[in-house]
Design an enzyme around this catalytic site. Structure first.
Site, PDB file in Angstrom:
ATOM      1  N   ASN A 179     -18.444  17.490 -81.692  1.00 37.47           N
ATOM      2  CA  ASN A 179     -17.633  18.546 -82.056  1.00 37.47           C
ATOM      3  C   ASN A 179     -15.994  19.247 -81.536  1.00 37.47           C
ATOM      4  OD1 ASN A 179     -19.036  20.755 -80.352  1.00 37.47           O
ATOM      5  ND2 ASN A 179     -20.628  19.790 -80.671  1.00 37.47           N
ATOM      6  N   LYS A 217     -18.973  -3.104 -78.321  1.00 34.40           N
ATOM      7  CA  LYS A 217     -17.753  -2.535 -79.173  1.00 34.40           C
ATOM      8  C   LYS A 217     -18.119  -3.310 -80.756  1.00 34.40           C
ATOM      9  CE  LYS A 217     -13.227  -1.479 -80.573  1.00 34.40           C
ATOM     10  NZ  LYS A 217     -11.724  -2.258 -80.786  1.00 34.40           N
ATOM     11  N   PHE A 232     -27.858  31.095 -78.190  1.00 27.85           N
ATOM     12  CA  PHE A 232     -26.601  31.827 -78.845  1.00 27.85           C
ATOM     13  C   PHE A 232     -26.651  30.812 -80.172  1.00 27.85           C
ATOM     14  CE2 PHE A 232     -22.690  33.204 -77.139  1.00 27.85           C
ATOM     15  CZ  PHE A 232     -23.332  33.537 -75.259  1.00 27.85           C
ATOM     16  N   LYS A 259     -33.789  32.326 -85.467  1.00 31.87           N
ATOM     17  CA  LYS A 259     -33.636  30.689 -84.329  1.00 31.87           C
ATOM     18  C   LYS A 259     -34.433  31.924 -83.559  1.00 31.87           C
ATOM     19  CE  LYS A 259     -29.490  28.986 -85.572  1.00 31.87           C
ATOM     20  NZ  LYS A 259     -28.454  28.827 -85.543  1.00 31.87           N
TER      21      LYS A 259
HETATM   22  N1  CTP Z   1     -29.415  24.494 -78.280  1.00 36.36           N
HETATM   23  C1  CTP Z   1     -29.387  23.349 -76.763  1.00 36.36           C
HETATM   24  N2  CTP Z   1     -29.827  22.044 -77.584  1.00 36.36           N
HETATM   25  C2  CTP Z   1     -30.100  21.287 -79.184  1.00 36.36           C
HETATM   26  C3  CTP Z   1     -29.349  22.379 -79.748  1.00 36.36           C
HETATM   27  C4  CTP Z   1     -29.414  23.648 -79.665  1.00 36.36           C
HETATM   28  O1  CTP Z   1     -29.819  24.112 -76.232  1.00 36.36           O
HETATM   29  N3  CTP Z   1     -29.663  20.097 -78.952  1.00 36.36           N
HETATM   30  C5  CTP Z   1     -28.783  25.930 -77.999  1.00 36.36           C
HETATM   31  C6  CTP Z   1     -27.343  25.493 -78.741  1.00 36.36           C
HETATM   32  O2  CTP Z   1     -26.939  25.760 -76.866  1.00 36.36           O
HETATM   33  C7  CTP Z   1     -27.517  27.711 -78.362  1.00 36.36           C
HETATM   34  C8  CTP Z   1     -28.962  27.478 -79.884  1.00 36.36           C
HETATM   35  O3  CTP Z   1     -29.174  26.413 -79.248  1.00 36.36           O
HETATM   36  O4  CTP Z   1     -27.580  28.708 -77.285  1.00 36.36           O
HETATM   37  C9  CTP Z   1     -28.293  27.205 -81.282  1.00 36.36           C
HETATM   38  O5  CTP Z   1     -27.489  26.387 -81.456  1.00 36.36           O
HETATM   39  P1  CTP Z   1     -27.280  25.797 -82.818  1.00 36.36           P
HETATM   40  O6  CTP Z   1     -26.647  25.350 -83.063  1.00 36.36           O
HETATM   41  O7  CTP Z   1     -27.024  27.370 -83.447  1.00 36.36           O
HETATM   42  O8  CTP Z   1     -28.746  25.660 -83.024  1.00 36.36           O
HETATM   43  P2  CTP Z   1     -29.093  24.533 -84.204  1.00 36.36           P
HETATM   44  O9  CTP Z   1     -30.856  25.196 -83.361  1.00 36.36           O
HETATM   45  O10 CTP Z   1     -28.742  23.713 -84.409  1.00 36.36           O
HETATM   46  O11 CTP Z   1     -30.077  25.289 -85.872  1.00 36.36           O
HETATM   47  P3  CTP Z   1     -29.299  25.725 -87.208  1.00 36.36           P
HETATM   48  O12 CTP Z   1     -28.553  24.372 -87.328  1.00 36.36           O
HETATM   49  O13 CTP Z   1     -30.114  25.748 -88.305  1.00 36.36           O
HETATM   50  O14 CTP Z   1     -28.259  26.256 -87.192  1.00 36.36           O
END
Ligand code: CTP
Length: 410
Positions: free
Chosen positions: A222, A300, A337, A351
């Protein structure tokens, strides 16, 4: 780091002037010399006597104080300082600074100085939002003036919004930065490390994207640059913390003076966080890929051999949820976050509950905010105490404010 430095503190005439008394006390406690200057209006809010008593210095008040002019002119006064701080910086003082006025001692000193200037604005929310103030702010920033705050919250005038002066602890951190603290790696500083508010504390920070391989040459990732996570590591480091910085392949270089652990996948990131424990706090700022490729190819993939490939996915470990639920080695403070585009507070509150962390720093990333790829960020801190919105500020400032909060909480 700051010991022995000399701050010229210009106190403007606003209700927040009372906080400047705390600021003086905190700066003195950190070993700084504070030379106070009061505007005429400021004397309506704090007395020269209390300012002088706390600073342990004469208070400078009048431009045409002839004896003092003979002893030490205002030019000298402004140049003997290592940093000039204006707190509170009222709308009027900001207008004077932006316009280059010099009709009283404070504005003259601000014009005459050759040192960096840091302002802590404080005013009614409408005054803050007024185009004139915002224009003046932009002009001053262009001139290299540093800012801290204002915060958003209930105001003395009964209104709510941005305009409240930053807390003294944040101003102290901004002063520390302005004096050059953040350009130095504290690990090499020796004694300074022991004096920071987070001295002796260990914090694990995750940052950047993760990279999930499809085959030996392809991957899923990403756009995370790692900017916010890096700024947080820097801010924690500058408060004296030992920082384990677990980073995916980010575009921003990792900071000096922290332990950098480079990883690629979410699985590697989780393992690296585990290996870094125990810690007093964990800040999970990484943009972890939610899924990995379950049928990852060892060689690959070749076009046209087996038709169009079909990728199968498996869920990645949720590192934040995992660390929050640890029984024995859970850090005392776990911060996550949440990047949201709608219903920021309710989504982030949910969350926080779902992940089991203590704080969520919720980010409004809807396109109208310009957060993605921009320098500023609009965040809400969600904790047991509810949701606290911070005024729009630079990502570095978000990091410093968060680090100061972490220091308070530990
Ligand atoms: N995070 C993590 N490990 C993951 C996914 C997320 O540690 N596999 C942590 C991120 O570093 C961040 C928080 O979780 O601190 C929230 O990430 P976010 O992507 O917003 O949350 P999601 O669980 O993906 O929720 P959603 O897709 O419903 O927004």
């Amino acid at each position: 780091m700051m010991q022995g430095n000399r701050i010229l503190l210009v106190i403007g005439g606003g209700i927040a002037a009372y906080k400047s008394l705390t600021l003086i006390r905190d700066l003195k406690r950190d070993g700084l010399r504070v030379v106070p200057v009061l505007t005429k209006a400021a004397e309506q809010f704090v007395t020269p006597l209390s300012v002088a008593a706390l600073a342990g210095e004469d208070v400078h008040r009048d431009l045409f104080d002839l004896t003092r002019e003979a002893e030490m002119g205002h030019i000298q006064l402004s140049r003997d300082a290592d940093l000039v701080v204006v707190a509170p910086a009222t709308a009027d003082l900001m207008a004077k600074m932006a316009g280059g006025h010099a009709d009283d001692l404070a504005s003259t000193l601000l014009m005459a100085t050759d040192k960096r200037v840091l302002i802590a604005p404080a005013m009614n929310v409408r005054m803050w939002n007024h185009p004139a103030t915002q224009r003046n702010l932009a002009t001053m920033k262009q001139d290299g003036v540093l800012t801290v705050g204002p915060d958003e919250g209930d105001m003395a005038c009964g209104e709510y919004g941005p305009g409240r002066m930053a807390e003294p602890v944040q101003i102290v951190e901004a002063i520390r930065d302005a004096l050059g603290g953040r350009r130095v790696a504290p690990l090499k500083l020796g004694p300074a490390v022991a004096t920071g508010r987070l001295a002796g504390k260990h914090v694990v920070v995750t940052s950047g994207p993760t990279m999930e391989p499809i085959d030996p040459v392809r991957y899923i990732s990403n756009h995370s640059s790692g900017a916010q996570g890096t700024a947080i590591a820097v801010a924690l480091r500058d408060l004296g913390a030992r920082v384990s910085f677990v980073t995916g392949p980010a575009t921003v270089s990792p900071p000096e003076g922290v332990e950098v652990i480079r990883v690629q996948t979410a699985d590697e990131m989780r393992a690296a966080v585990e290996a870094a424990l125990p810690a007093d706090a964990a800040v999970m700022a990484a943009a972890v890929a939610d899924w990995k490729v379950a049928n990852r190819a060892d060689q690959k993939m070749k076009k046209g051999r087996d038709g169009m490939p079909v990728l199968e996915f498996a869920e990645n470990p949720d590192i934040l949820a995992w660390v929050s639920q640890l029984k024995t080695r859970r850090p005392a403070l776990v911060v996550g976050f949440a990047a949201e585009t709608e219903d920021v507070v309710s989504n982030a509150t949910a969350k926080r509950r779902r992940k089991g962390c203590d704080w969520i720093v919720a980010n409004d990333v809807s396109p109208s905010t310009g957060t993605f790829g921009g320098e500023d960020n609009t965040v809400t801190l969600i904790s047991d105490d509810g949701a606290e919105s911070w005024a729009r500020m630079g990502k570095d400032e978000v990091a410093r404010k968060l680090a100061a909060r972490i220091a308070e909480a530990l």
